[in-house]
Design an enzyme around this catalytic site. Structure first.
Site, PDB file in Angstrom:
ATOM      1  N   ASP A 149      -0.206   5.028   1.066  1.00 38.46           N
ATOM      2  CA  ASP A 149      -0.431   5.895   2.222  1.00 38.46           C
ATOM      3  C   ASP A 149      -0.399   5.083   3.512  1.00 38.46           C
ATOM      4  OD1 ASP A 149      -0.928   8.498   0.932  1.00 38.46           O
ATOM      5  OD2 ASP A 149      -2.643   7.469   0.052  1.00 38.46           O
TER       6      ASP A 149
ATOM      7  N   ASP B  60      -1.232  -0.976   6.023  1.00 43.47           N
ATOM      8  CA  ASP B  60      -1.403  -0.369   7.345  1.00 43.47           C
ATOM      9  C   ASP B  60      -2.825  -0.509   7.848  1.00 43.47           C
ATOM     10  OD1 ASP B  60      -2.278   1.592   5.323  1.00 43.47           O
ATOM     11  OD2 ASP B  60      -2.554   2.931   7.051  1.00 43.47           O
TER      12      ASP B  60
ATOM     13  N   ASP C 194       0.855  -1.178   0.000  1.00 41.43           N
ATOM     14  CA  ASP C 194       0.000   0.000   0.000  1.00 41.43           C
ATOM     15  C   ASP C 194       0.898   1.237   0.000  1.00 41.43           C
ATOM     16  OD1 ASP C 194      -2.467   1.405   0.153  1.00 41.43           O
ATOM     17  OD2 ASP C 194      -2.158   1.702   2.296  1.00 41.43           O
TER      18      ASP C 194
ATOM     19  N   LYS D 132      -9.566  -2.519  -3.056  1.00 39.64           N
ATOM     20  CA  LYS D 132      -9.400  -3.252  -1.791  1.00 39.64           C
ATOM     21  C   LYS D 132     -10.587  -2.996  -0.863  1.00 39.64           C
ATOM     22  CE  LYS D 132      -5.631  -1.012  -1.075  1.00 39.64           C
ATOM     23  NZ  LYS D 132      -4.478  -0.412  -0.377  1.00 39.64           N
TER      24      LYS D 132
END
Length: 259
Positions: free
Chosen positions: A15, A209, A13, A184
């Site tokens: 961010d 995250d 990912d 996602k």
């Protein structure tokens, strides 16, 4: 428990893993550099559909992260791939920015508000009541409802912003029609991404995250999963979920030596 194959491909990912509020997270540059030096297939993923891969390449480069365009996979690209497989050369009414409209143009879609095959909802900082009203009427008239991702909020310097999932809920309430989410945690985004780089899930890993999107998507796509604690999900929240990552690490810096 069967032993996993060595990791040959990496998906991560963006961010909360590589960057945070426009600043690279320590270890991100070393991670990307080592991937490129070893030649291992990799993708940087984002559910954000606002920007094209070329835009994101330029933005990351300004932060010191040199990620080639072909190694960036967005929910807009995943949505376009899904629509191209489902109905090649179709038509769509689109609410979104250049990342989404460009992806649909590139697969030969015609963007129109006249009897479209699909209503496609993505992210924009300027959701208009007029556009949402048009989307509701087109869906009620038979257009199929597609969304780039289910994220309910997005980050900004001033605080959370309503995102695609929130607007989708409004349209669903008005039409009674649930959208199909291409991004996602739909494992389809992971599988199409893996196909794009010629990778296999059994020998691939997903770094994220967020338990509810990144880790869930990686798990359902059959990959090893690594949760970093530099983004949204905290360590104390992990046990609230009915699934677990393969491993929890403090940050992307802890994974450089795994490449």
């Amino acid at each position: 428990m069967a032993e996993r194959k060595p990791i040959e491909s990496w998906l991560t990912d963006m961010d909360g893993v590589l960057i945070h509020e426009g600043v690279p997270i320590p270890g991100a540059e070393a991670f990307i550099r080592k991937l490129r030096e070893t030649g291992k297939p990799f993708l940087v993923l984002t559910n954000n559909s606002i920007y094209t891969a070329r835009d994101l390449h330029a933005r990351l480069l300004r932060m010191g992260l040199d990620v080639p365009v072909e190694n960036i996979w967005t929910s807009a690209l995943a949505t376009a791939k899904f629509l191209d497989d489902q109905r090649p050369g179709g038509t769509a009414y689109v609410i979104g920015e250049a990342g989404l409209t460009t992806a649909l143009h590139d697969i030969g879609y015609v963007l129109t508000d006249h009897d479209p095959d699909y209503v496609v909802l993505g992210e924009t900082r300027t959701y208009s009541f007029e556009a949402m009203t048009k989307a509701v009427r087109l869906i009620n008239n038979g257009a199929r409802f597609i969304c780039t991702n289910p994220d309910e909020t997005g980050p900004s310097l001033e605080g959370p912003l309503p995102a695609t999932g929130s607007v989708a809920a409004l349209i669903t309430k008005a039409t009674g029609k649930d959208p199909y989410f291409a991004g996602k945690p739909n494992p389809l985004m992971m599988r199409t991404g893996l196909n794009a780089i010629g990778a296999h899930s059994e020998s691939s890993a997903m770094i994220g995250d967020r338990m509810d999107t990144d880790i869930l998507a990686g798990l359902e796509a059959g990959m090893q999963t690594f949760l970093v604690l530099t983004g949204l999900t905290t360590e104390r929240e992990i046990d609230r979920f009915p699934f677990r990552p393969s491993k929890v690490v403090k940050s992307i810096a802890d994974l450089v030596d795994r490449i």
